[in-house]
Design an enzyme around this catalytic site. Structure first.
Site, short mmCIF file in Angstrom:
data_model
loop_
_atom_site.label_atom_id
_atom_site.label_comp_id
_atom_site.label_asym_id
_atom_site.label_seq_id
_atom_site.Cartn_x
_atom_site.Cartn_y
_atom_site.Cartn_z
CB SER A 1 -6.31 -21.31 14.08
OG SER A 1 -5.65 -21.57 12.86
CB SER B 1 -6.02 -21.15 6.13
OG SER B 1 -5.62 -19.81 5.95
CD GLU B 2 -1.24 -18.93 8.57
OE1 GLU B 2 -1.62 -19.95 7.95
OE2 GLU B 2 -0.23 -18.29 8.27
CG ASN B 3 -7.58 -17.28 7.77
OD1 ASN B 3 -6.95 -18.25 7.38
ND2 ASN B 3 -8.57 -16.78 7.07
#
Lengths: 223, 238, 223, 238
Positions: free
Chosen positions: A100, A58-60
């Protein structure tokens, strides 16, 4: 869900979003690092065969997140890119935003599944803006994922609600990235992006090639 | 003796000036320094440029700051949400300037500022409207866009623990923009749930070394922004 | 150590390396983040007044390192940039090389004390290469430190062993960085780099300005 | 099931090819993957390009690799040391090519490769002979040098613990180049003192997430390079 896909009297079985997601999940090998776009693509996670270990990014700033927690276990500090509560699997990890997106832009994500407004036959992707100037624009991580992941799969309906083709010869919506889409999964078909157009991998049962072509705004090659 | 801990949140933000560029950590509500932002709202600085991933929800946090007319310009990746009522309204009537930046480019530009890299090339946004007017250059046969470092005067950041040297740890996905914003601002001001003794944070698990931290302040029970938004609470300057 | 500094019959007190280091330490405020170059500058650490807390950075990835350990406590994984064993103070931390040089290049290090072959009156620094082409070259972190730290202090002898000036109007050795040196501490004097030359801050006792100028290859201004 | 652990160090390096570009972690001996390097020496790959901070000491580790004639070219910041006898000798007779890179530029170029940034500008080396022939550009009135990403086919890295997903922790200053080299190589091969169960590494303290790791192998008692050098030991291919 059985539907009249063509609107022309042919009975074909239109795939539901869960069926499309399940079809995509079949194509994800054991051990892949996968980012699932916000919205429908998130459903893919529910269909990965249990014997395959797929690590969700998840890019967060999460690797190895798991399913939605029970209400009592919701933690506002543990959300995915869609800002929905998730859990963390054993082996998961947290990292900051630059790291990320280093994973994304650096080509470390094996696969990203994204929704789309349009996919062009040269692999161009449009999924961030309808181009209407009065809308509040928002791009999020879409361009980074589209430009950076090793493979881009698109999950979308074959046509808009109004019946307009979403597989097109050239984008009419603003591009997210150029020449990046590898495979498209729709409610009607699975198609690869190859030189000179889309190559049909499979169509849903009962759908003729002519009907599919009628609903597609780009060249479709058959094997 | 080094002691970066400030006694009150008011004192921590007291000298932020009109016209300042202020970074706000957080992705959605996770890691968003709501309490520091509310202190800034009360402090009264105007004409701010905000750098943050989102433009806020409801009438709290950055949305409250915008609603009070304090924000001239915002640099972010995703201002829109189902509850971004304030931003949407200000944007529609041209009352706020927006620089839309892809999320990864935003993160990398912030990191670049902290790392002394004035500019770098990225494949992200090449061939899209967001590359309009930017220098594009091929590397390995693929177009890349030149992007510039993004610095700030102040970063407001939420973390989990701090010691008096300013070493920080974060909590889960609330880490997000915190570490890189601490690097990229001339002064980083960090709200933490708790302070611990020097040496109590294992040197192997420090996420933000104190060199990147200017001030820390304890906010033991930070505002629950989601709950505040859900309740319809409107934060106004006091 | 008392020495005949000028070689011309005047008695002046040449500063020993430890005395230079102590002089530099006086100029380091409480709370500074400091990188000490390999070699003589490392001595500065021994002279920081005990009431001041100065955080030492080592470019291999340490903040807050402390003095040399007892032999029994030597840990080969805890070495400084000079590859000598150190200890870690409470509040110290470890990080990787890119983060470590982000601290340097990003201007987060308040002060770096470096040795030098030459310093020019415009602040140019030469400390990595004698320019002899048959030498094995090595640069290490010298250029990053010189270009990146907020302030560069130089600690060196005023002249070479052969008596040639090391403060010069123009570098004859290859540059490490241009226009970066702020202050120079030698065995004979302390000088600031200002517009148009060096500005004398202090000379050792018994050394006349004429003698100092005779040993300096650049303009010296006095207050 | 993901299991990156390889049973033997020989198997871990078996497919490294002639002509490969190989990164070696370590600053001096700390974090230097001596055991993996010796396995590579025995494996026999030739015409290697090595990327490492140093060029080795005595006749062990990378020095042994050079001494066996396996290294065509080395990219490093500080090849010279009081004990770099092998490199000095090879360099003097033109038997090895050297690309000298400032240490911070080396680190940033490696990180850039891992982060999908093909090139960036840095103030380091501007106005010096190491910028000769490179593009120089002013940002903020100051000259900066364009530097390119530095990738590798393989990274040999030493870390402390791993789980089967390849998550890594390091030990003290032995961390140095390990995390960024794992990012920058197509295949990273990591020797660790011990493997732990999945979930045994706190997700907050993972330094290298498994996504950057290809293979791990246990070397419970790694070679003590300093002691070997001091003893005059010469490692030859077996």
């Amino acid at each position: 869900m059985t539907d009249n896909a063509t609107g022309q009297g042919h009975n074909s079985v239109r795939r539901t979003p869960d069926e499309i997601a399940a079809r995509i999940a079949q194509d994800i090998p054991d051990g892949f690092y996968v980012n699932l776009g916000i919205g429908q693509p998130e459903k893919v996670a529910n269909h990965v065969p249990s014997e395959r270990e797929v690590v969700l990014h998840s890019e967060n700033g999460i690797l190895g997140f798991g399913p939605t927690p029970a209400d009592a276990d919701i933690d506002h500090d543990l959300i995915n890119a869609g800002k929905k509560p998730v859990t963390l699997k054993d082996g998961g990890s947290f990292f900051h935003h630059a790291d990320s997106f280093a994973m994304i832009r650096g080509g470390h994500i094996d696969l990203c599944v994204l929704g789309a407004y349009q996919v062009a036959e040269n692999g161009d992707l449009a999924n961030w803006s309808t181009g209407k100037t009065d809308d509040v624009p928002g791009v999020g991580g879409a361009m980074d994922l589209a430009a950076g992941a090793k493979r881009i799969f698109v999950m979308m309906t074959h046509t808009t609600k109004d019946g307009a083709p979403k597989l097109v010869d050239r984008l009419t919506y603003p591009a997210t990235a150029r020449g990046v889409v590898k495979r498209v999964y729709t409610d009607l078909a699975v198609l690869d992006v190859v030189d000179g157009g889309f190559q049909l991998v499979e169509a849903v049962e009962g759908l003729s090639l002519e009907d599919l072509r009628a609903r597609t705004g780009a060249t479709i090659h058959t094997p | 003796m080094i002691d970066k801990q400030i006694a009150t949140i008011e004192a921590a933000v007291a000298d932020i000036r009109d016209g300042a560029t202020v970074m706000l950590s957080g992705f959605g509500e996770a890691g968003h320094p709501t309490d520091l932002i509310h202190a800034l709202l009360d402090q009264g600085a105007r004409e701010l440029t905000i750098i943050a991933n989102n433009a806020g929800n409801g009438y709290v946090g950055v949305a409250a700051l915008i609603n009070a007319g304090r924000v001239r310009r915002i640099v972010c990746s995703f201002p829109k949400s189902s509850q971004s009522v304030v931003f949407n309204e200000f944007y529609a009537r041209g009352a706020i300037e927006l620089e839309l930046v892809p999320q990864g480019t935003l993160a990398e530009r912030i990191r670049a500022a902290g790392a002394g890299v004035p500019a770098f090339y990225t494949p992200t946004s090449a061939g899209t409207p967001l590359a309009d007017g930017k220098e594009v250059r091929d590397f390995g046969g693929r177009p890349h866009v030149l992007e510039h470092a993004l610095r700030a005067d102040v970063a407001l950041v939420k973390a989990e623990t701090a010691d008096r040297w300013g070493n920080l740890t974060y909590r889960k996905a609330a880490r997000n923009f915190g570490p890189i914003m601490c690097m990229a601002a001339d002064l980083s001001i960090v709200q933490v749930r708790r302070h611990v003794g020097l040496g109590d944070i294992d040197p192997e698990i420090v996420v933000t070394p104190g060199i990147f931290v200017g001030r820390t302040v304890t906010v033991a029970e930070p505002a629950d922004e989601q709950a505040l938004i859900a309740s319809g609470y409107r934060r106004e300057p006091t």
